[in-house]
Motif scaffolding. Structure first.
Motif, PDB file in Angstrom:
ATOM      1  N   UNK A   1       0.199   6.521 -14.641  1.00  0.00           N
ATOM      2  CA  UNK A   1      -0.885   5.559 -14.841  1.00  0.00           C
ATOM      3  C   UNK A   1      -0.591   4.368 -13.936  1.00  0.00           C
ATOM      4  N   UNK A   2      -1.292   4.297 -12.819  1.00  0.00           N
ATOM      5  CA  UNK A   2      -0.970   3.286 -11.818  1.00  0.00           C
ATOM      6  C   UNK A   2      -1.838   2.042 -12.010  1.00  0.00           C
ATOM      7  N   UNK A   3      -1.202   0.873 -11.884  1.00  0.00           N
ATOM      8  CA  UNK A   3      -1.954  -0.382 -11.947  1.00  0.00           C
ATOM      9  C   UNK A   3      -1.902  -1.054 -10.573  1.00  0.00           C
ATOM     10  N   UNK A   4      -2.522  -2.221 -10.471  1.00  0.00           N
ATOM     11  CA  UNK A   4      -2.635  -2.885  -9.169  1.00  0.00           C
ATOM     12  C   UNK A   4      -1.269  -3.333  -8.634  1.00  0.00           C
ATOM     13  N   UNK A   5      -1.212  -3.510  -7.328  1.00  0.00           N
ATOM     14  CA  UNK A   5       0.025  -3.923  -6.662  1.00  0.00           C
ATOM     15  C   UNK A   5       0.544  -5.231  -7.250  1.00  0.00           C
ATOM     16  N   UNK A   6       1.823  -5.212  -7.622  1.00  0.00           N
ATOM     17  CA  UNK A   6       2.509  -6.401  -8.171  1.00  0.00           C
ATOM     18  C   UNK A   6       1.940  -6.892  -9.497  1.00  0.00           C
ATOM     19  N   UNK A   7       1.103  -6.090 -10.117  1.00  0.00           N
ATOM     20  CA  UNK A   7       0.400  -6.565 -11.305  1.00  0.00           C
ATOM     21  C   UNK A   7       1.058  -6.009 -12.575  1.00  0.00           C
TER      22      UNK A   7
ATOM     23  N   UNK B   1      -4.480   9.867  -9.178  1.00  0.00           N
ATOM     24  CA  UNK B   1      -4.730  10.187  -7.770  1.00  0.00           C
ATOM     25  C   UNK B   1      -6.195  10.535  -7.512  1.00  0.00           C
TER      26      UNK B   1
ATOM     27  N   UNK C   1      -8.061   0.728  -8.888  1.00  0.00           N
ATOM     28  CA  UNK C   1      -6.696   0.321  -9.234  1.00  0.00           C
ATOM     29  C   UNK C   1      -6.483  -1.188  -9.135  1.00  0.00           C
ATOM     30  N   UNK C   2      -7.169  -1.839  -8.209  1.00  0.00           N
ATOM     31  CA  UNK C   2      -6.872  -3.256  -7.954  1.00  0.00           C
ATOM     32  C   UNK C   2      -7.617  -4.188  -8.918  1.00  0.00           C
TER      33      UNK C   2
ATOM     34  N   UNK D   1      -2.732  12.609 -18.696  1.00  0.00           N
ATOM     35  CA  UNK D   1      -2.353  11.262 -19.115  1.00  0.00           C
ATOM     36  C   UNK D   1      -2.936  10.974 -20.506  1.00  0.00           C
TER      37      UNK D   1
ATOM     38  N   UNK E   1      -5.668  -9.434 -13.054  1.00  0.00           N
ATOM     39  CA  UNK E   1      -4.783  -9.624 -14.207  1.00  0.00           C
ATOM     40  C   UNK E   1      -5.606  -9.780 -15.476  1.00  0.00           C
TER      41      UNK E   1
ATOM     42  N   UNK F   1       1.831   1.715  -3.582  1.00  0.00           N
ATOM     43  CA  UNK F   1       0.663   2.157  -4.340  1.00  0.00           C
ATOM     44  C   UNK F   1       0.410   3.648  -4.137  1.00  0.00           C
ATOM     45  N   UNK F   2       0.333   4.047  -2.889  1.00  0.00           N
ATOM     46  CA  UNK F   2       0.023   5.457  -2.616  1.00  0.00           C
ATOM     47  C   UNK F   2       1.129   6.375  -3.118  1.00  0.00           C
TER      48      UNK F   2
ATOM     49  N   UNK G   1       0.567   6.450  -7.016  1.00  0.00           N
ATOM     50  CA  UNK G   1      -0.681   6.977  -7.596  1.00  0.00           C
ATOM     51  C   UNK G   1      -0.954   8.418  -7.181  1.00  0.00           C
ATOM     52  N   UNK G   2      -0.543   8.797  -5.978  1.00  0.00           N
ATOM     53  CA  UNK G   2      -0.945  10.119  -5.465  1.00  0.00           C
ATOM     54  C   UNK G   2      -0.029  11.241  -5.949  1.00  0.00           C
ATOM     55  N   UNK G   3       0.167  11.285  -7.246  1.00  0.00           N
ATOM     56  CA  UNK G   3       1.009  12.326  -7.840  1.00  0.00           C
ATOM     57  C   UNK G   3       0.322  13.681  -7.768  1.00  0.00           C
TER      58      UNK G   3
ATOM     59  N   UNK H   1       0.845  -1.205   0.000  1.00  0.00           N
ATOM     60  CA  UNK H   1       0.000   0.000   0.000  1.00  0.00           C
ATOM     61  C   UNK H   1       0.875   1.248   0.000  1.00  0.00           C
TER      62      UNK H   1
ATOM     63  N   UNK I   1      -6.649  -0.803 -15.622  1.00  0.00           N
ATOM     64  CA  UNK I   1      -7.161   0.572 -15.605  1.00  0.00           C
ATOM     65  C   UNK I   1      -5.997   1.461 -15.181  1.00  0.00           C
ATOM     66  N   UNK I   2      -5.769   2.511 -15.956  1.00  0.00           N
ATOM     67  CA  UNK I   2      -4.705   3.464 -15.616  1.00  0.00           C
ATOM     68  C   UNK I   2      -5.250   4.407 -14.556  1.00  0.00           C
ATOM     69  N   UNK I   3      -4.859   4.186 -13.312  1.00  0.00           N
ATOM     70  CA  UNK I   3      -5.462   4.934 -12.212  1.00  0.00           C
ATOM     71  C   UNK I   3      -4.615   6.147 -11.859  1.00  0.00           C
TER      72      UNK I   3
END
Lengths: 583, 583
Positions: free
Chosen positions: A528-534, B531, B519-520, B541, B523, A515-516, A519-521, A512, B527-529
């Motif tokens: 462009x943030x994707x899921x943790x470890x994904x 903030x 975001x989660x 983006x 696989x 992630x934060x 993503x929290x730019x 987490x 989704x490009x997440x």
């Protein structure tokens, strides 16, 4: 568009395509060529051409009297007469006689470029057999013996394999006006067209890769599939080469170069003072073709845009073969079924083996699609080997659906293409997390690179990497990072490209924190943030991003989604049949 | 590439560009045209043309005897003689005489299309003044009186404004062989080229928008800036129109259509059985030009790919004006400074006002760049009004740097372009959060649409929207959602496009619920997440994604980043000067 009449020495295919460009602008061109129905003359009516050799003094003078500007489509012309035309002021000569003379003699050409600090293979004049033998001792074997004058398409060159071979080479080339050149262990041959106005202003076309067979250019790929840094260097070398030519060097020029085995050094091989075979692709693939830009340059009109208007293009030479004109027709007819292919036949009657009878240009939305399209034609060329025909016939049948899935053989091809995606990670410990991204991109046939860039341990490298990325040809950057996870955001602050961030799960906080942090730019700089470890999803997002402007990859993504659905449908069936207890 | 010799009736610019295509394939074309130095004849030498009217029976027969296939570049030819050629088997006629005859008579054309269930404006035959008056009563005013035969470029049409105007119109058009057409309140005129092989197989080019001035086509934009649904409909109408033509209708056809004010209905205006002015852009902008495809169709060779190879293109007609040839040269010379512009002059000597003397094609990486490039030429056209010249002169000077920032006037232009980005949100309560994304896209000149699509309240609409998005021309979808926040992920599961998710902060959990929900993703579906509540970054983006393949927007993003830096530098200076206490 201009009242000046142009006279061109030589009326082959280069003259023909030049007249095509001139015709569109209603500019009158008169051709001097001994052949009455030469390719260039066939497409211009209501203009009187001169059916004399382009070496004839009298004919050149006559042409000059009828025209305002003289130019050439071949460098092996009578320079003394061109100089006389200049002196008498009969017509402007572009490029000037002295430029043509300089380039005509490949030894003088090299001396001139060396004086202007361009990087060349080592060379030395060989007027005698002894000098040629000395060259062998100095350069080692193999080295190349070359005629200073009149050489083209590999003729006038001799590769000397050993000391005992020197004399045969010397004799083979006619024992006079020779020079020796150290063999360059090159990985690719590159070429660039450069156009120059009388004022000296130049515009440079993209770097292309040329592929030779039996010393004749067979294929040209644009842009060259090389790293963007090398591409930049090759453009600079080509621009410098043409910029340093003497005053009066107006027109289009071809610059052939070698990319050394070290992958970094680019040396000039030779230049041509005219449209060049490696620039034919510009007709379909660039905003302004080499022929139109030659026209603009010799008339001193503003130069046209030299950039590619399509993502990728190739040019395939069509040569005469043992089956006469059928050898020519085979690839041309095959190309009618290839999307993006355009045939250019030169109107030559006699299809003797090795003669350039025409060419086919292919345009595509990506290097992958280009390779697929090109392969469908290359297998039909007169000089394709049986092995090649077989290999490509297989590929062709596998490619009935142009956007099919990527075969293992194609994956190898894709490895040699310029990367579109850069996968970076802060540490090799992130590799297990990021590997699936690489695997997916490979599966989709997206050329990519993968390396370590650490925001905290290699900040300079990060700056360099991010700042250069779009210039090197990357379209997307995937950055994986854990914990404080600054890499994706810092890279996004340094590049205008889309950056995909993969939060890597660390030992605490379950990822987490990553992630934060990713993503929290702040407003202004997106990641462009994707899921943790994904990292799978990062790669899929990269494919979607590239696909948004490239149908080949958009279709592949649609196919991937359909396959996912089918995969689940099979599980549903199995679950139905097996029952939930035994599943 | 084919031994068949083609004879073409008519030797104007269409014939000229046809011969250009044929020349590249070394296919012999003989021209029948009364003018000795007609545009088509100028670019083909060593072939004997016939200098007679293309209505002359004898000349057509002679041409047929010398050729294998006859075709036309104008429909106003002698169909009886073509039918005789067919009957005697002298040559194939493509398109057939009966097709040309059908299209020649615009009233018969309409009857035929109506029989085949195509949607047309209401029409009625008017052999007498009484019938014309009846038409007025039936259709209301204004309505259009048209000649059945021989009309082109607006000639042969009369807009009847009121009942008292009917007689003048009837007389103006020569009192015979007329028909009346109900006026269609259209918002755009659309056109599509369709090519058809003798077997009936067709290939359809993109939908373009044509802009007329004084009843003559002035501009063509490709692709038409309309919604993708309408684009699909127009393609279907055009394809159906040409597919329903009688057997033997081989060749290229132009289909002109009206897009009704309702924004949904497309009706056929008329068709042309030959290359068409609205298809000239295909030479530089499509894989295979309309001329080469006409050639392939009449020779029964495989049809070439009809798709655009560049993102955007325009065609500008260059007409003769009051300044004779200078009126022609003005826009052509201006275009030499415009990247992506190519001039086509037709070799016509007499530049009388309104005569089509040439055209200029412009290609670009986006509709925005296209508009900028085109405007630099349009202000120089002979028939541009003073107001226009002034307006465009201003724009031109503002556009010295091609990729400058987007002016307020341009923002209005961009609103009329097909959206590249779709901004969607689950509820209007999300609008305050999503508005900054819209503002930023507007600032960057990225055409976009904004609407409400709720995963939970309008699931059907969501499916439809997401599934159609890439077909409608969208490149990126931005989806904002709060709480359970399913919209971005569900949309991503339904489209191959990149989806940017904006987590909207709800009343509890600080938006972390939305963030994690967006975001989660599992696989397979990314989704490009960005903030929480940061729709600015979603827009940025999207600009980066579009910019990755489009230099105009990549450069704009680089400029935006430079401006951010400058903005902070100013603050640094102010802080230095003011001191931290008084800042």
């Amino acid at each position: 568009m201009d009242k000046q009449v142009i006279g061109i020495l030589g009326g082959g295919q280069l003259g023909r395509m030049f007249i095509e460009a001139a015709g569109r602008m209603n500019i009158e061109v008169r051709v001097l060529d001994p052949t009455k129905q030469s390719p260039a003359k066939q497409i211009s009516s209501f203009v009187s051409h001169i059916d004399e050799p382009f070496t004839s003094s009298e004919a050149i003078k006559k042409l000059a009297q009828e025209c305002d500007v003289l130019t050439v489509e071949i460098e092996h012309v009578n320079c003394d007469e061109l100089a006389a035309v200049e002196k008498l002021g009969l017509a402007k000569v572009r490029p000037s006689s002295s430029t043509v003379r300089l380039i005509q003699d490949k030894y003088l050409q090299k001396c001139y470029l060396e004086e202007h600090n361009l990087s060349l293979p080592e060379y030395v004049k060989c007027d005698t057999l002894e000098e040629a033998q000395d060259a062998g001792r100095r350069f080692g074997y193999p080295f190349v013996l070359k005629c200073r004058l009149g050489a083209y398409d590999g003729r006038g060159n001799y590769v000397v394999k050993s000391e005992s071979d020197v004399a045969s080479g010397f004799e083979f080339l006619g024992c006079k006006m020779l020079y020796a050149e150290k063999f360059v262990p090159f990985v690719k041959e590159l070429a660039v067209m450069v156009v120059r106005r009388p004022s000296g202003q130049v515009a440079t076309y993209p770097v292309v890769e040329t592929v030779q067979r039996d010393n004749i250019c067979e294929l040209v790929y644009a842009p060259a599939q090389i790293d963007g840094q090398v591409r930049g260097l090759a453009m600079k070398v080509a621009t410098d080469t043409i910029s340093c030519l003497p005053e009066g060097s107006a027109g289009i020029f071809g610059v052939e170069m070698f990319l050394h085995r070290d992958g970094k050094t680019v040396v000039v091989n030779e230049i041509a003072p005219r449209p060049h075979n490696s620039g034919h692709y510009t007709i379909e693939a660039c905003s302004t073709s080499q022929f139109e830009n030659h026209l603009r340059a010799v008339l001193d009109l503003p130069l046209g845009d030299t950039s590619l208007k399509v993502p990728a293009a190739a040019m395939i030479n069509v040569l005469g073969g043992s089956n006469g004109f059928d050898s020519v027709l085979d690839p041309c007819l095959a190309s009618l079924d290839v999307a993006g292919a355009t045939v250019h036949l030169y109107g030559k009657a006699d299809a003797k083996p090795g003669r350039k009878m025409g060419h086919i240009t292919v345009v595509a939305d990506s290097a992958l699609q280009l390779r697929r399209r090109t392969d469908m034609i290359v297998g039909k060329l007169a000089n394709a080997s049986d092995e090649e025909r077989q290999r490509l016939a297989y590929r062709q049948s596998a490619l009935v659906a142009e956007n099919g899935s990527v075969s293992d053989e194609e994956k190898e091809d894709v490895k040699a293409m310029s990367p579109l995606v850069g996968i970076i990670m802060g540490s090799d410990s992130d590799l297990p997390t990021m590997r699936p991204a690489a695997q997916l991109l490979e599966q989709f046939g997206v050329p990519f690179e993968l390396t370590i860039v650490s925001a905290h341990r290699t900040p300079d490298r990060m700056f360099e990497y991010a700042r250069a990325a779009h210039k090197r040809g990357l379209k997307v950057i995937i950055a994986g990072a854990g914990g404080a996870a600054h890499l994706p955001g810092m890279v996004a602050a340094l590049t205008p490209l889309p950056v995909v961030g993969v939060p890597v799960k660390g030992r605490c906080l379950d990822g987490v924190d990553s992630l934060h942090s990713i993503v929290q730019m702040p407003r202004g700089v997106p990641v462009a943030t994707v899921a943790i470890n994904n990292s799978d999803n990062a790669a899929l997002l990269a494919v979607r991003i590239i696909g948004s402007s490239c149908p080949t990859y958009l279709d592949a993504m649609q196919q991937y989604m359909d396959d996912m659905r089918t995969g689940v449908e099979k599980k549903i069936e199995r679950l139905d049949i097996t029952g939930w207890k035994d599943y």
